[in-house]
Design a protein around this motif. Structure first.
Motif: not given
Length: 362
Positions: A116-121, A264-270, A285-288
């Motif tokens: 299982l490979g998790q991609a973040v950035w 960003n696309h990776h739910a930064s700040g979650i 929070a910023t809506d991104v």
């Protein structure tokens, strides 16, 4: 009939050694809401798995230079994965936490365990990769059984890039056992706390929104913020969180948690959003980044990207109606529980995917 235990090997970054993690957590210096094992993966022991972790081990300066140089050239930590190839071979399944780990595992893993490979950035920068590195990553990703991502944004990009690959969104979560009941936070000035070292924190917009606003007092806790930003903003101070007690005190004394973000696309700040929700603190929070896939408008106050005027207005709205803000914090907590946005749900999804993969092989 007893369900057989799954032998799981969790391959993490070299600085996430499980023994060091536990020692730092016990000392209170691992700042944030954290589990006994990195990212809660050890919870899988209670879900029918036997779990082992990668280790850092000793490394002299010369070897470190070589390892880091290869990591820069390749874009992932090959040497760290190579050192654990024997442990991986004994596992039924290998879990990873970021692309630096799963690309390294894919490069050294022999047939046998599922991966299982998790991609973040990775998909934030996919379009900027040079052709050689992109070709290498494509080749290695073919060896991943299921590619996982943290946000709907990343899911859409990944499926467009790899239409033939199975890709799943697995929402990230943190331990929720210490949830604190929200209380009305009436305060003047509005006390804003902002936390994080992520590369996508938009500190400039937060400072611009607070500058000159005497009714707003901001505490930024970050090791990456440019101190020059606050020279003409005396109501914005930069601090440092040395212990978990420091973080708890900062949130307890705040009116609102602000998570300002760049694109960003990776739910930064979650992670910080979930920590604030567990502390009963309202969030702006910023809506991104696909954050709405975690919490909707009824649970988090979202503001447009790079808009200091909207950010200031949102902070003032939170302060102006403490009862409504407290109700929002309660809705956020209820949703976190109902949607399983915690460490238990995060790890359980890994276990479910692993059993599915192994069952398909038998």
């Amino acid at each position: 009939m007893t369900t057989p235990r799954i032998n799981v090997f969790v391959h993490l970054a070299r600085d996430k050694d499980v023994d060091h993690w536990r020692a730092a957590r016990a000392a209170g210096s691992l700042v944030g809401v954290n589990d006994d094992t990195p990212y809660g993966y050890g919870r899988a022991e209670r879900m029918g798995c036997s779990v082992s972790f990668s280790r850092s081990g000793p490394e002299n300066r010369a070897v470190q230079v070589v390892r880091l140089a290869l990591r820069v050239i390749l874009g992932f930590d090959l040497v760290h994965a190579w050192r654990h190839r024997a442990a991986m071979a004994r596992a039924d399944v290998v879990w990873t936490h970021t692309e630096s780990q799963f690309l390294g595992v894919a490069a050294v893993l022999r047939p046998g365990p599922v991966l299982l490979g998790q991609a973040v950035w990775l998909f934030d920068r996919w379009g900027r990769l040079d052709p050689l590195r992109r070709a290498l990553f494509r080749r290695l990703i073919r060896r991943v059984d299921i590619l996982t991502v943290l946000s709907d944004d990343n899911l859409a990009i990944a499926r467009a890039v790899f239409p033939a690959k199975r890709i799943e969104r697995v929402p990230f979560g943190i331990p929720s056992e210490g949830m604190i009941e929200p209380v009305v936070r009436a305060a003047a000035p509005i006390r804003v706390v902002a936390v994080g070292n992520d590369r996508h924190r938009d500190w400039a917009t937060l400072v611009a929104g607070a500058r000159g606003a005497d009714d707003i007092a901001v505490e930024v806790f970050s090791g990456t913020v440019d101190r020059g930003l606050v020279r003409d903003a005396p109501n914005v101070v930069i601090g440092k969180l040395r212990t978990n007690a420091d973080l708890a005190a900062a949130m307890a004394g705040a009116t609102v948690m602000c998570v300002p973000l760049s694109a960003n696309h990776h739910a930064s700040g979650i992670t910080v959003i979930e920590e604030a929700v567990l502390a009963g603190l309202p969030v702006v929070a910023t809506d991104v980044g696909g954050l709405r896939g975690y919490f909707g408008d009824d649970a988090v106050r979202y503001v447009p990207l790079g808009d200091p005027v909207a950010l200031r207005a949102a902070l003032r709205d939170i302060g102006a109606d403490p009862a409504a803000s407290t109700a929002m914090a309660r809705r956020a907590q209820a949703h976190l529980v109902a949607a399983g946005l915690d460490a238990e749900g995060y790890v359980r999804r890994h276990v479910e995917l692993s059993r599915e993969l192994l069952g398909a092989r038998s």
